[in-house]
Design a protein around this motif. Structure first.
Motif, mmCIF file in Angstrom:
data_model
loop_
_atom_site.group_PDB
_atom_site.id
_atom_site.type_symbol
_atom_site.label_atom_id
_atom_site.label_comp_id
_atom_site.label_asym_id
_atom_site.label_seq_id
_atom_site.Cartn_x
_atom_site.Cartn_y
_atom_site.Cartn_z
ATOM 1 N N MET A 289 37.714 18.747 25.699
ATOM 2 C CA MET A 289 37.355 19.743 24.693
ATOM 3 C C MET A 289 38.590 20.324 24.013
ATOM 4 O O MET A 289 38.590 20.577 22.805
ATOM 5 C CB MET A 289 36.519 20.845 25.338
ATOM 6 C CG MET A 289 35.187 20.347 25.867
ATOM 7 S SD MET A 289 34.217 21.623 26.680
ATOM 8 C CE MET A 289 33.793 22.648 25.293
ATOM 9 N N LEU A 290 39.667 20.544 24.765
ATOM 10 C CA LEU A 290 40.896 21.039 24.159
ATOM 11 C C LEU A 290 41.522 19.999 23.232
ATOM 12 O O LEU A 290 42.032 20.329 22.162
ATOM 13 C CB LEU A 290 41.888 21.456 25.248
ATOM 14 C CG LEU A 290 41.541 22.727 26.026
ATOM 15 C CD1 LEU A 290 42.563 22.961 27.132
ATOM 16 C CD2 LEU A 290 41.491 23.937 25.098
ATOM 17 N N ALA A 291 41.483 18.712 23.652
ATOM 18 C CA ALA A 291 41.983 17.654 22.776
ATOM 19 C C ALA A 291 41.180 17.608 21.482
ATOM 20 O O ALA A 291 41.743 17.475 20.380
ATOM 21 C CB ALA A 291 41.925 16.312 23.495
ATOM 22 N N ALA A 292 39.856 17.725 21.597
ATOM 23 C CA ALA A 292 39.018 17.738 20.403
ATOM 24 C C ALA A 292 39.303 18.963 19.542
ATOM 25 O O ALA A 292 39.285 18.882 18.301
ATOM 26 C CB ALA A 292 37.545 17.710 20.800
ATOM 27 N N LEU A 293 39.602 20.100 20.166
ATOM 28 C CA LEU A 293 39.902 21.319 19.410
ATOM 29 C C LEU A 293 41.204 21.175 18.624
ATOM 30 O O LEU A 293 41.303 21.631 17.478
ATOM 31 C CB LEU A 293 39.983 22.516 20.362
ATOM 32 C CG LEU A 293 40.075 23.891 19.701
ATOM 33 C CD1 LEU A 293 38.790 24.204 18.951
ATOM 34 C CD2 LEU A 293 40.347 24.967 20.749
ATOM 35 N N VAL A 294 42.215 20.547 19.235
ATOM 36 C CA VAL A 294 43.480 20.317 18.520
ATOM 37 C C VAL A 294 43.258 19.408 17.316
ATOM 38 O O VAL A 294 43.740 19.689 16.203
ATOM 39 C CB VAL A 294 44.529 19.720 19.477
ATOM 40 C CG1 VAL A 294 45.771 19.293 18.711
ATOM 41 C CG2 VAL A 294 44.907 20.724 20.564
ATOM 42 N N VAL A 295 42.518 18.320 17.513
ATOM 43 C CA VAL A 295 42.220 17.413 16.393
ATOM 44 C C VAL A 295 41.408 18.147 15.322
ATOM 45 O O VAL A 295 41.651 17.971 14.116
ATOM 46 C CB VAL A 295 41.467 16.173 16.902
ATOM 47 C CG1 VAL A 295 41.092 15.258 15.744
ATOM 48 C CG2 VAL A 295 42.315 15.405 17.908
#
Length: 585
Positions: free
Chosen positions: A83-89
């Motif tokens: 979820m954090l990776a998706a938030l950065v993207v």
């Protein structure tokens, strides 16, 4: 105006301050001795989790999911990292997409409708297209599946943030724009020194909503069907899906407890410090009496080594912004050239629309037949009526509450983790109660499954209104108090105009989220009992379960068409009204 401080800095002062750089070796204090081991431990935990998420994998291989609560910390770590990776993207996508849509009128006429389409496409539509491609990029590895999950979560986060930033960029006060022009800031400097700081409070609240909204779809994204086979990756979502399939109420209770702990942790360690830090960007003439606080941020500010080490990248970034070349102001195009450009643009759009319409008129009767197309359109209208009523009811409930919370930073800090948990609560966990209640009391499936559609998306309205209300300048509130504005007059003259752009953004994303959630909410199951409501979401869900690709495409296309029509004819007209007439100038 704190948001205009950087824009009001003379150009001659734009040099790197070498005195800020920590030339002597920083000497750690007691807080550094606590913070540095924690940071190093987090680094090794993330590295270990990343290695475990990229193990070898072949399609058809079964990854067992244990319902033992001892595995929940590990599963929770995997889910949060995705979820954090998706938030950065999503954040990177938001910066580029919203800026282009807000600053180029031709791009705006294309990108905003495309954004309507993107947010209306159900997550199952994205998964059915992207999973195979990601797995082909990384054969014999779980990395491809992980990227597909991250992309699916990205599709539940990015559109809300993009709408929020686009709305803020379109409503930057004119006096701040004039200050940026006076100091000859180019587009790059204007964005980082003025526009993004002005948009930061609302963007952060919408980012929190996006993070919580990702939980709603995490069950669907962590258990993916590819070629008739289910690919499951370890995580909280797959744990919940397995618990629902096994009818294990104890495991569901453990999953809810784990979610509460995880949300409290990332709220305390990530979002609360960022919200407190972003309060300095609030657009106001006088300082607020109450400001959001964060014990973690205060702790970091009292460290010595960490603060000095952070000065170097901050100074280099500030230097890159200051040294951006100053491009001369381009005079507006002559009216004749603008007319020619508009003519070419709209002609191209008309030609493409006619070509697409002719293609559809050939394909639809051949592949489906007009009776099925009409039936799917009727199902879309049924779901659309549900969505409109649910968004209206949500607005009546959450707009007053959002304004009250947004005007009180201390209450906002207390409500923040609770609202994030409620927004993150997967509707799937309520399926047992809904199914049992409908069967036991012989209730209407269409009526009593409808609230599940808005359960995960009504929080977009609350978070957007809280972000807009928290951005109301303190001096304007003091002026309203001095003028004796109270009751409905205060709402009509100050609160409603101030929150109106933010509310429209929240309503658009809540509407899109409810359409998306209809796929989950209109077909509810518990064990061997399945209830199906009438609507477009149920049609797409059943077509996906049966592997009927053509009908999935038809359902997704009808859903996208209806969302675009509603947004173009209703929501965006209100949005344009907010840009033209309702702004804090």
């Amino acid at each position: 105006m704190r948001a205009a401080r950087t824009a009001a800095r003379p150009a001659s002062a734009m040099t790197l301050d070498l005195r800020r750089l920590p030339l002597p070796l920083p000497v750690p204090n007691r807080r550094d001795l606590l913070a540095l081991p924690v940071i190093i431990a987090l680094f090794f935990i993330v590295s270990h989790a990343g290695h475990q998420m990229s193990v070898p994998y072949r399609l058809g291989q079964r990854i067992p999911i244990s319902l033992s609560p001892l595995y929940l910390p590990e599963y929770g770590l995997y889910t949060v990292l995705r979820m954090l990776a998706a938030l950065v993207v999503s954040f990177v996508f938001t910066l580029g997409y919203a800026w282009l849509a807000a600053h180029n009128r031709y791009a705006e006429r294309l990108l905003v409708p495309v954004l309507d389409v993107l947010q209306s496409v159900p997550i199952l539509g994205y998964l059915s297209i992207t999973v195979t491609g990601f797995m082909a990029l990384f054969p014999d590895s779980l990395v491809g599946v992980q990227l597909a999950v991250i992309f699916a979560v990205f599709t539940s986060q990015a559109w809300n943030m993009t709408f929020s930033l686009y709305q803020s960029l379109k409503t930057v006060p004119r006096d701040l724009q004039e200050a940026a022009t006076l100091y000859r800031l180019n587009a790059w400097q204007r964005f980082w020194k003025l526009e993004l700081p002005f948009a930061m409070p609302g963007l952060l609240w919408n980012a929190m909503m996006s993070m919580s909204g990702g939980w709603f779809f995490v069950v669907a994204s962590e258990a993916i069907t590819v070629g008739g086979q289910t690919v499951t990756v370890p995580g909280i979502g797959s744990y919940i899906a397995q618990a629902i399939a096994d009818k294990d109420l104890g495991a569901i209770a453990w999953a809810i407890g784990a979610m509460i702990v995880i949300i409290l942790l990332y709220d305390t360690l990530l979002f609360r410090p960022i919200v407190a830090w972003a309060d300095k960007f609030k657009f106001e003439m006088s300082a607020s009496g109450e400001a959001p606080r964060s014990a973690v941020l205060d702790f970091i500010r009292r460290t010595r080594a960490l603060r000095q080490l952070a000065v170097i990248p901050a100074a280099l970034w500030d230097l890159s912004v200051r040294l951006a070349p100053r491009l001369p102001e381009r005079p507006p195009a002559p009216p004749a050239r603008r007319r020619w450009g508009d003519g070419l643009f709209y002609t191209a759009i008309l030609v493409f629309s006619i070509w697409a319409l002719v293609g559809l008129l050939r394909v639809l009767p051949r592949d489906f037949g007009w009776p099925m197309v009409g039936h799917v359109l009727w199902l879309g209208c049924v779901t659309g009526f549900k969505v409109f009523v649910l968004v209206l009811l949500s607005a009546l409930i959450w707009v007053p509450i959002g304004v009250w919370v947004g005007l009180r930073p201390r209450w906002a800090q207390a409500v923040q983790p609770l609202a994030q948990f409620l927004a993150a609560f997967p509707a799937n966990l309520l399926f047992p109660l809904v199914v049992v209640a409908i069967v036991h009391w012989h209730l209407s499936v269409n009526v009593f499954t409808a609230p599940l559609m808005i359960l995960g998306s009504m929080w977009y309205i609350l978070f957007s209104v809280v972000g807009a209300a928290s951005g109301i300048p303190t001096d304007m509130r003091e002026a309203a108090q001095n003028l004796g504005l109270r009751g409905w007059l205060l709402w009509r003259r100050l609160y409603l105009p101030a929150i109106f752009p933010g509310f429209i953004t929240g309503a658009i994303t809540a509407s899109g989220g409810a359409w998306n959630a209809s796929i989950v909410a209109e077909v509810v199951a518990w064990g061997g009992k399945t209830l199906v409501a009438t609507g477009l979401g149920a049609f797409i869900s059943q077509a996906t379960a049966q592997g009927r690709s053509a009908q999935i495409a038809l359902g997704v296309g009808v859903m996208s068409l209806l969302v675009i029509l509603v947004n173009r004819l209703f929501w965006h007209r209100l949005y344009e009204l907010s840009v033209r007439r309702v702004r804090l100038d």
